[in-house]
Write a protein that holds these residues in place. Structure first.
Motif: not given
Length: 301
Positions: A225-234, A243-250, A255-256, A260-262
């Motif tokens: 844990x710590x601070x950093x790029x929000x993409x790390x917790x995806x 896949x379907x639930x992945x979109x629910x999560x996003x 998430x922009x 998401x790509x990162x």
């Protein structure tokens, strides 16, 4: 977390050592039964202590650093989070030939979720998004840098080296050209927009516990844990959710595209690096890495 010796330089741990450590440091618990708890991780040995506690013993220096981090930050983070997190009940010191600090936690009930066998994947996706969002809202000062929390470019050399290794292991069947394409898309994506945010930074299935209804009950192992790029917790989008639930999560997290790509690239990078290392050392970790690689390469984004 682990009960085996996977990384070079790890320290052997057995039931008798744990009993001696407990008796020396916490004599009030010396009479409680000690039972090895199976785990597919690689950093800690885990033992049940009685019915209500567990003992986590680092297998090397990296895990030992996590003990201090959790002891310092978990009590501060817990009030801000929607799920249970580990509660440190005691910290042990090196003794009995064991070289690292270790810790006793309150036992948290639940089971690790399994990709492909989720009872309520969309509800779990919402729960995970709620946890990640709550972490991001935390503003505690003096936060450490999250493990893996830096820019995507910091992972480039190791990721490309792993892809090179996998080209030499054709039996793994990894489409290395497709992996390169996904990775290079992550490198081209705009970087983090805004200040760093609080992260768990290791949201793998082994660090999640679900209740009997498949809902998120607790999140464990905050050593990264710590601070950093929000993409790390995806990570859960590809290491756990269909896949379907992945979109629910996003959507729940809002998430922009660039984040998401990162995130997809980070998830792929971690799996690519893990697979050649663990394929002959830890079947569980290797199997999970293969799953993440398949999910990422099949994801149209």
């Amino acid at each position: 977390m682990s009960t085996g010796r996977t990384h070079p330089g790890t320290h052997p741990v057995d039931d008798d050592l744990v009993r001696r450590l407990i008796a020396g440091r916490f004599p009030q618990w010396a009479g409680l039964p000690v039972r090895r708890f199976p785990s597919g991780g690689t950093v800690n040995a885990v033992y049940r202590l009685g019915d209500d506690m567990l003992v986590r013993l680092p297998l090397g220096r990296g895990g030992a650093d996590d003990v201090s981090r959790e002891r310092t930050w978990l009590p501060r983070l817990a009030p801000h989070l929607p799920t249970l997190v580990p509660e440190v009940l005691g910290v042990g010191e090196p003794a009995e030939g064991y070289a690292w600090p270790w810790s006793v936690y309150r036992w948290l009930p639940g089971e690790n979720p399994e990709a492909g066998a989720l009872d309520e994947p969309e509800l779990l996706a919402e729960d995970l998004a709620g946890f990640v969002a709550a972490m991001r809202r935390i503003t505690l000062p003096g936060a450490p840098q999250a493990h893996r929390g830096g820019p995507v470019t910091s992972l480039d050399a190791e990721t490309r080296a792993a892809i090179g290794e996998l080209r030499g292991i054709p039996q793994e069947g990894v489409d290395c050209d497709a992996a390169v394409a996904v990775w290079e898309e992550a490198l081209r994506a705009p970087g983090q927009d805004g200040p760093p945010v609080w992260l768990h930074a290791d949201l793998m299935p082994g660090n999640l516990l679900v209740d009997g209804g498949g809902r998120l009950a607790s999140v464990i192992d905050f050593g990264c844990m710590g601070v950093g790029d929000p993409a790390c917790d995806l990570f859960p989008a590809w290491n756990l959710l269909p896949a379907g639930s992945r979109e629910v999560f996003r959507e729940a997290l809002g998430v922009d595209d660039s984040t998401w790509v990162r995130g997809r690239g980070r998830a792929l990078s971690q799996a690519l690096i893990a697979l050649p290392f663990y394929r002959t050392r830890n079947p569980s970790m290797a199997r999970h890495a293969r799953h993440v690689i398949r999910e990422v390469l099949a994801d149209e984004g």
